[in-house]
Write an enzyme that holds these catalytic residues in place. Structure first.
Site, short mmCIF file in Angstrom:
data_model
loop_
_atom_site.label_atom_id
_atom_site.label_comp_id
_atom_site.label_asym_id
_atom_site.label_seq_id
_atom_site.Cartn_x
_atom_site.Cartn_y
_atom_site.Cartn_z
N THR A 1 -8.30 1.51 3.95
CA THR A 1 -8.21 0.41 2.94
C THR A 1 -8.71 0.99 1.44
OG1 THR A 1 -8.75 -1.68 2.51
CG2 THR A 1 -10.21 -0.63 3.88
N ILE B 1 -0.82 -6.69 9.27
CA ILE B 1 -0.03 -7.95 9.83
C ILE B 1 0.70 -7.50 11.32
CG2 ILE B 1 0.06 -9.07 7.93
CD1 ILE B 1 2.66 -8.21 7.38
N ASP B 2 0.59 -6.01 11.39
CA ASP B 2 1.22 -5.50 12.55
C ASP B 2 0.36 -5.61 13.64
OD1 ASP B 2 -0.64 -3.24 13.07
OD2 ASP B 2 0.19 -2.34 11.10
N HIS C 1 -5.29 -11.24 7.49
CA HIS C 1 -3.95 -11.55 6.44
C HIS C 1 -2.75 -11.95 7.37
CE1 HIS C 1 -5.77 -8.80 3.30
NE2 HIS C 1 -6.42 -10.04 3.39
N ARG D 1 10.48 -6.30 7.80
CA ARG D 1 9.52 -5.70 8.03
C ARG D 1 9.04 -5.87 9.52
NH1 ARG D 1 10.39 -5.09 3.85
NH2 ARG D 1 10.93 -3.04 4.98
N GLN E 1 -6.80 -5.67 8.29
CA GLN E 1 -5.93 -6.58 7.17
C GLN E 1 -4.42 -6.53 7.36
OE1 GLN E 1 -7.82 -5.52 2.93
NE2 GLN E 1 -8.64 -4.02 4.32
P1 OAD Z 1 -3.73 -0.21 0.18
O1 OAD Z 1 -2.34 0.32 0.21
O2 OAD Z 1 -4.25 -1.02 -0.76
O3 OAD Z 1 -4.55 1.11 0.76
C1 OAD Z 1 -4.31 1.99 1.44
C2 OAD Z 1 -5.47 2.94 1.68
O4 OAD Z 1 -4.80 3.93 2.63
C3 OAD Z 1 -5.51 3.69 0.28
O5 OAD Z 1 -6.93 3.83 0.21
C4 OAD Z 1 -5.18 5.33 1.01
O6 OAD Z 1 -5.74 6.06 0.33
C5 OAD Z 1 -4.97 5.28 2.52
N1 OAD Z 1 -4.37 5.82 3.49
C6 OAD Z 1 -3.19 6.50 3.01
N2 OAD Z 1 -2.66 7.10 4.06
C7 OAD Z 1 -3.68 7.15 5.02
C8 OAD Z 1 -3.94 7.67 6.35
N3 OAD Z 1 -3.10 8.46 6.74
N4 OAD Z 1 -5.07 7.50 6.99
C9 OAD Z 1 -5.96 6.81 6.25
N5 OAD Z 1 -6.11 6.27 5.18
C10 OAD Z 1 -4.65 6.49 4.64
O7 OAD Z 1 -3.73 -1.20 1.64
P2 OAD Z 1 -4.97 -2.29 1.99
O8 OAD Z 1 -6.22 -1.80 1.45
O9 OAD Z 1 -4.53 -2.48 3.41
O10 OAD Z 1 -2.35 -7.93 1.82
O11 OAD Z 1 -4.48 -3.48 1.35
C11 OAD Z 1 -5.22 -4.79 1.38
C12 OAD Z 1 -4.08 -6.01 1.55
O12 OAD Z 1 -3.37 -5.78 0.00
C13 OAD Z 1 -3.00 -5.81 2.43
O13 OAD Z 1 -3.51 -6.30 3.75
C14 OAD Z 1 -2.03 -6.64 1.88
C15 OAD Z 1 -1.94 -6.16 0.43
O14 OAD Z 1 -1.35 -6.62 -0.29
C16 OAD Z 1 -1.36 -8.98 2.54
O15 OAD Z 1 -0.47 -8.51 2.92
C17 OAD Z 1 -1.86 -10.49 2.01
#
Ligand code: OAD
Length: 254
Positions: free
Chosen positions: A177, A94-95, A110, A61, A92
């Site tokens: 998110t 990590i990049d 995170h 990653r 949230q």
């Molecule tokens: P998710 O994968 O749960 O959600 C990603 C969101 O991005 C979704 O609502 C998609 O609709 C949206 N999406 C997809 N493509 C997009 C784009 N081009 N522009 C804008 N939005 C887009 O990811 P997170 O909510 O970040 O934790 O997940 C939260 C945490 O769960 C992460 O930080 C990670 C994960 O497990 C850890 O690693 C601790």
């Protein structure tokens, strides 16, 4: 009493922010993260069971992150800061794409994949300028190094700091998110009563709580659109005509 200073934008970002940089989101993949079960690679139990697998996974990653470039949404937020708006980012992710785009105030809720940390003392952190973490790489207390990433089941040490930042927002912008992970999703509740919030996400109409603005666009389109408006006016308002440029909700009753 605080003087009327630069308006303060707080941005909460998730995986969708980096999707257009080629880094995959999480929840689109059915409980798998890049083909691995989440329990195997993102929990302390997974690390205890098979540390070599977990280290290899994050080493891959990390290389992916190093190859990725900030996208138009990361760049727009950095430009807004240069234009004199105070921009605080709580991510949230990590990049390091916000930092590489030029944003200076970034809190990683995170953790950071470009850092290693001790597996016995989370305060012992080490930058990973090149390469990855190998079995046998030790912290100053003699324990195996692990990625500086918050895993499921672990506490989120920066959550209180993130709450304080959101509580000072003139506007909260939520980008990419799913708001499915706690406690990050609770940050929306910290927005001051007199401040607005807007969600930019292709699924914004499903995700945004009542009373929160929605721009149903990818980050790379939606963020620059709002930022251009804010740069032109110097004010963090979100006019209805801009929200209306997102895809129309199929059925929106509230
Ligand atoms: P998710 O994968 O749960 O959600 C990603 C969101 O991005 C979704 O609502 C998609 O609709 C949206 N999406 C997809 N493509 C997009 C784009 N081009 N522009 C804008 N939005 C887009 O990811 P997170 O909510 O970040 O934790 O997940 C939260 C945490 O769960 C992460 O930080 C990670 C994960 O497990 C850890 O690693 C601790």
């Amino acid at each position: 009493m605080e003087e009327q200073g630069a308006p303060h934008l707080v941005v909460l970002t998730g995986a969708g922010m980096s999707a257009e940089s080629g880094i995959r989101t999480f929840r689109a993949t059915d409980g798998l993260w890049e083909e691995h079960p989440i329990e195997a690679v993102a929990t302390p139990e997974g690390f205890a069971r098979d540390p070599e697998r977990v280290l290899r996974f994050y080493n891959e990653r990390r290389e992916q992150v190093r190859r990725a470039e900030p996208n138009a949404a990361h760049r727009a937020l950095a430009e807004l800061e240069k234009a004199g708006i105070r921009v605080s980012i709580v991510t949230q992710n990590i990049d390091d794409l916000h930092e590489r785009a030029g944003s200076s105030d970034v809190l990683h809720l995170h953790g950071e994949i470009l850092m290693a940390r001790s597996s016995v003392d989370e305060r012992l952190r080490y930058p990973l300028r090149q390469g990855g973490i190998r079995m046998g790489d030790l912290c100053d207390k003699g324990s195996q190094l692990r990625p500086d990433v918050v895993w499921f089941g672990e506490s989120v040490p920066r959550y209180a700091d993130a709450c304080d930042i959101v509580a000072e927002a003139d506007l909260l912008l939520v980008v990419g998110t799913s708001l499915a992970v706690m406690p990050a999703a609770l940050l929306l509740e910290q927005v001051p009563l007199d401040a607005d919030a807007v969600v930019i996400d292709p699924d914004a109409h499903q995700l945004a709580p009542p009373g929160v603005g929605r721009l149903a666009l990818p980050a790379g389109e939606g963020v620059p659109r709002l930022v251009e408006h804010w740069k032109a006016t110097g004010r963090l308002e979100v006019p209805d005509h801009l929200l209306a440029t997102g895809l129309a909700p199929s059925s929106d009753n509230g």
